[in-house]
Design a protein around this motif. Sequence first.
Motif, PDB file in Angstrom:
ATOM      1  N   ALA A 161       0.808  -1.224   0.000  1.00 40.69           N
ATOM      2  CA  ALA A 161       0.000   0.000   0.000  1.00 40.69           C
ATOM      3  C   ALA A 161       0.839   1.270   0.000  1.00 40.69           C
ATOM      4  O   ALA A 161       0.526   2.245  -0.685  1.00 40.69           O
ATOM      5  CB  ALA A 161      -0.967  -0.002   1.184  1.00 40.69           C
ATOM      6  N   GLY A 162       1.915   1.274   0.773  1.00 35.56           N
ATOM      7  CA  GLY A 162       2.756   2.468   0.839  1.00 35.56           C
ATOM      8  C   GLY A 162       3.859   2.495  -0.197  1.00 35.56           C
ATOM      9  O   GLY A 162       4.726   3.361  -0.151  1.00 35.56           O
ATOM     10  N   ASP A 163       3.828   1.538  -1.138  1.00 35.72           N
ATOM     11  CA  ASP A 163       4.795   1.435  -2.225  1.00 35.72           C
ATOM     12  C   ASP A 163       6.247   1.378  -1.730  1.00 35.72           C
ATOM     13  O   ASP A 163       7.103   2.147  -2.192  1.00 35.72           O
ATOM     14  CB  ASP A 163       4.621   2.598  -3.207  1.00 35.72           C
ATOM     15  CG  ASP A 163       5.267   2.284  -4.561  1.00 35.72           C
ATOM     16  OD1 ASP A 163       5.354   1.102  -4.916  1.00 35.72           O
ATOM     17  OD2 ASP A 163       5.710   3.229  -5.233  1.00 35.72           O
ATOM     18  N   PRO A 164       6.567   0.459  -0.797  1.00 36.87           N
ATOM     19  CA  PRO A 164       7.952   0.350  -0.325  1.00 36.87           C
ATOM     20  C   PRO A 164       8.826  -0.306  -1.392  1.00 36.87           C
ATOM     21  O   PRO A 164       8.334  -1.111  -2.187  1.00 36.87           O
ATOM     22  CB  PRO A 164       7.830  -0.566   0.902  1.00 36.87           C
ATOM     23  CG  PRO A 164       6.666  -1.437   0.578  1.00 36.87           C
ATOM     24  CD  PRO A 164       5.701  -0.579  -0.203  1.00 36.87           C
ATOM     25  N   PRO A 165      10.121   0.016  -1.430  1.00 33.35           N
ATOM     26  CA  PRO A 165      10.990  -0.603  -2.438  1.00 33.35           C
ATOM     27  C   PRO A 165      11.238  -2.081  -2.201  1.00 33.35           C
ATOM     28  O   PRO A 165      11.529  -2.823  -3.132  1.00 33.35           O
ATOM     29  CB  PRO A 165      12.295   0.195  -2.329  1.00 33.35           C
ATOM     30  CG  PRO A 165      12.273   0.825  -0.980  1.00 33.35           C
ATOM     31  CD  PRO A 165      10.834   1.048  -0.646  1.00 33.35           C
ATOM     32  N   ILE A 166      11.131  -2.527  -0.928  1.00 32.92           N
ATOM     33  CA  ILE A 166      11.463  -3.914  -0.583  1.00 32.92           C
ATOM     34  C   ILE A 166      10.232  -4.645  -0.069  1.00 32.92           C
ATOM     35  O   ILE A 166       9.511  -4.125   0.789  1.00 32.92           O
ATOM     36  CB  ILE A 166      12.556  -3.960   0.513  1.00 32.92           C
ATOM     37  CG1 ILE A 166      13.834  -3.262   0.050  1.00 32.92           C
ATOM     38  CG2 ILE A 166      12.859  -5.402   0.930  1.00 32.92           C
ATOM     39  CD1 ILE A 166      14.815  -2.984   1.174  1.00 32.92           C
ATOM     40  N   LEU A 167      10.006  -5.863  -0.564  1.00 34.89           N
ATOM     41  CA  LEU A 167       8.998  -6.760   0.010  1.00 34.89           C
ATOM     42  C   LEU A 167       9.738  -7.932   0.640  1.00 34.89           C
ATOM     43  O   LEU A 167      10.489  -8.641  -0.040  1.00 34.89           O
ATOM     44  CB  LEU A 167       8.029  -7.261  -1.059  1.00 34.89           C
ATOM     45  CG  LEU A 167       7.078  -6.222  -1.653  1.00 34.89           C
ATOM     46  CD1 LEU A 167       6.176  -6.875  -2.691  1.00 34.89           C
ATOM     47  CD2 LEU A 167       6.237  -5.551  -0.588  1.00 34.89           C
ATOM     48  N   LEU A 168       9.542  -8.113   1.942  1.00 31.25           N
ATOM     49  CA  LEU A 168      10.213  -9.165   2.703  1.00 31.25           C
ATOM     50  C   LEU A 168       9.159 -10.205   3.068  1.00 31.25           C
ATOM     51  O   LEU A 168       8.251  -9.944   3.849  1.00 31.25           O
ATOM     52  CB  LEU A 168      10.837  -8.546   3.954  1.00 31.25           C
ATOM     53  CG  LEU A 168      11.762  -9.402   4.817  1.00 31.25           C
ATOM     54  CD1 LEU A 168      12.914  -9.978   4.014  1.00 31.25           C
ATOM     55  CD2 LEU A 168      12.299  -8.579   5.979  1.00 31.25           C
ATOM     56  N   ALA A 169       9.274 -11.386   2.453  1.00 35.10           N
ATOM     57  CA  ALA A 169       8.240 -12.421   2.590  1.00 35.10           C
ATOM     58  C   ALA A 169       8.793 -13.610   3.367  1.00 35.10           C
ATOM     59  O   ALA A 169       9.732 -14.271   2.913  1.00 35.10           O
ATOM     60  CB  ALA A 169       7.761 -12.851   1.208  1.00 35.10           C
ATOM     61  N   ASP A 170       8.215 -13.881   4.533  1.00 29.84           N
ATOM     62  CA  ASP A 170       8.665 -14.977   5.385  1.00 29.84           C
ATOM     63  C   ASP A 170       7.756 -16.186   5.169  1.00 29.84           C
ATOM     64  O   ASP A 170       6.602 -16.182   5.580  1.00 29.84           O
ATOM     65  CB  ASP A 170       8.624 -14.527   6.852  1.00 29.84           C
ATOM     66  CG  ASP A 170       9.127 -15.604   7.805  1.00 29.84           C
ATOM     67  OD1 ASP A 170       9.831 -16.529   7.342  1.00 29.84           O
ATOM     68  OD2 ASP A 170       8.817 -15.533   9.005  1.00 29.84           O
ATOM     69  N   GLU A 171       8.272 -17.217   4.490  1.00 30.26           N
ATOM     70  CA  GLU A 171       7.494 -18.432   4.184  1.00 30.26           C
ATOM     71  C   GLU A 171       6.100 -18.051   3.652  1.00 30.26           C
ATOM     72  O   GLU A 171       5.073 -18.486   4.192  1.00 30.26           O
ATOM     73  CB  GLU A 171       7.353 -19.331   5.418  1.00 30.26           C
ATOM     74  CG  GLU A 171       8.660 -19.761   6.052  1.00 30.26           C
ATOM     75  CD  GLU A 171       9.371 -20.895   5.310  1.00 30.26           C
ATOM     76  OE1 GLU A 171       8.913 -21.273   4.215  1.00 30.26           O
ATOM     77  OE2 GLU A 171      10.387 -21.383   5.824  1.00 30.26           O
ATOM     78  N   PRO A 172       6.023 -17.251   2.577  1.00 27.00           N
ATOM     79  CA  PRO A 172       4.733 -16.694   2.152  1.00 27.00           C
ATOM     80  C   PRO A 172       3.713 -17.721   1.688  1.00 27.00           C
ATOM     81  O   PRO A 172       2.517 -17.438   1.642  1.00 27.00           O
ATOM     82  CB  PRO A 172       5.112 -15.755   1.001  1.00 27.00           C
ATOM     83  CG  PRO A 172       6.401 -16.307   0.479  1.00 27.00           C
ATOM     84  CD  PRO A 172       7.112 -16.842   1.683  1.00 27.00           C
ATOM     85  N   THR A 173       4.170 -18.937   1.336  1.00 24.62           N
ATOM     86  CA  THR A 173       3.236 -19.970   0.866  1.00 24.62           C
ATOM     87  C   THR A 173       3.058 -21.078   1.898  1.00 24.62           C
ATOM     88  O   THR A 173       2.376 -22.068   1.635  1.00 24.62           O
ATOM     89  CB  THR A 173       3.737 -20.584  -0.459  1.00 24.62           C
ATOM     90  OG1 THR A 173       4.977 -21.267  -0.211  1.00 24.62           O
ATOM     91  CG2 THR A 173       3.973 -19.516  -1.514  1.00 24.62           C
ATOM     92  N   GLY A 174       3.668 -20.939   3.069  1.00 22.79           N
ATOM     93  CA  GLY A 174       3.719 -22.016   4.056  1.00 22.79           C
ATOM     94  C   GLY A 174       2.367 -22.494   4.547  1.00 22.79           C
ATOM     95  O   GLY A 174       2.199 -23.666   4.868  1.00 22.79           O
ATOM     96  N   ALA A 175       1.379 -21.590   4.606  1.00 20.73           N
ATOM     97  CA  ALA A 175       0.061 -21.963   5.131  1.00 20.73           C
ATOM     98  C   ALA A 175      -0.948 -22.219   4.014  1.00 20.73           C
ATOM     99  O   ALA A 175      -2.147 -22.321   4.277  1.00 20.73           O
ATOM    100  CB  ALA A 175      -0.449 -20.851   6.054  1.00 20.73           C
ATOM    101  N   LEU A 176      -0.458 -22.332   2.772  1.00 17.00           N
ATOM    102  CA  LEU A 176      -1.362 -22.421   1.626  1.00 17.00           C
ATOM    103  C   LEU A 176      -1.220 -23.757   0.907  1.00 17.00           C
ATOM    104  O   LEU A 176      -0.181 -24.404   0.968  1.00 17.00           O
ATOM    105  CB  LEU A 176      -1.043 -21.282   0.636  1.00 17.00           C
ATOM    106  CG  LEU A 176      -1.069 -19.864   1.215  1.00 17.00           C
ATOM    107  CD1 LEU A 176      -0.568 -18.871   0.179  1.00 17.00           C
ATOM    108  CD2 LEU A 176      -2.477 -19.489   1.685  1.00 17.00           C
TER     109      LEU A 176
END
Length: 231
Positions: free
Chosen positions: A162-177
């Motif tokens: 939403a705030g358009d940050p330069p970095i996206l830090l994803a911790d196990e983003p698919t782990g619960a899917l």
Amino acid sequence: MEDKPLIEINQLVKTYTMAGEVVPILKEISFSIEQGEFVAIVGPSGSGKSALMNMIGCLDIPSSGSYLLDGQEVSSMSENRQAQVRNEKIGFIFQSFNLLPKLSALENVELPLIYRGISQKERHAMAELALTNVGLADRTHHKPMQLSGGQQQRVAIARALAGDPPILLADEPTGALDTKTGKEIMQMLHDLNAKGHTIIVITHDPEIANQAKRVIRIQDGQITEDRGVAS
């Protein structure tokens, strides 16, 4: 003038004291990440990858060594300044989504924007746009419990974006899917990377790691491999 890396980590050490004994968690880690990279940091449980994620995300500071984020030394910042940099520069995506159950999707996405002091009207518009961009324009007023796991992770991605940050830090983003939804989320991260976002995925899953353009492998608090994956 030569462009500086977006992230520059040099001789970073993290230790904890447990029962009077100093336990090394990260041992003289050094690497840099350029703007626009897609990097996976991979390692088994207890390897130090979560501690490294906390450093990159400005959630913790090193015991020694240097961490420059966009040219600024993080470890010398006050806690308030760290929180400000974290809010402006980094969008977080967690395995457990970390959505507030009593808030709607829109209100969850607005949360980081409140801390930036953005007006209600403006943050409302920014949150709506972010939810539209992840395919949830028709779910803005749904609470997390009214959404599937994949939809909840999309809300979390919208909140990170939403705030358009330069970095996206994803911790196990698919782990619960499930596998299919996990593939959709990874495709979304690839699409965001193609638009210029720097993506850093923390994972123990080699299959997820191999979808990145670069893999940094960590074991026992040390980097054992840093390789680019041919695109």
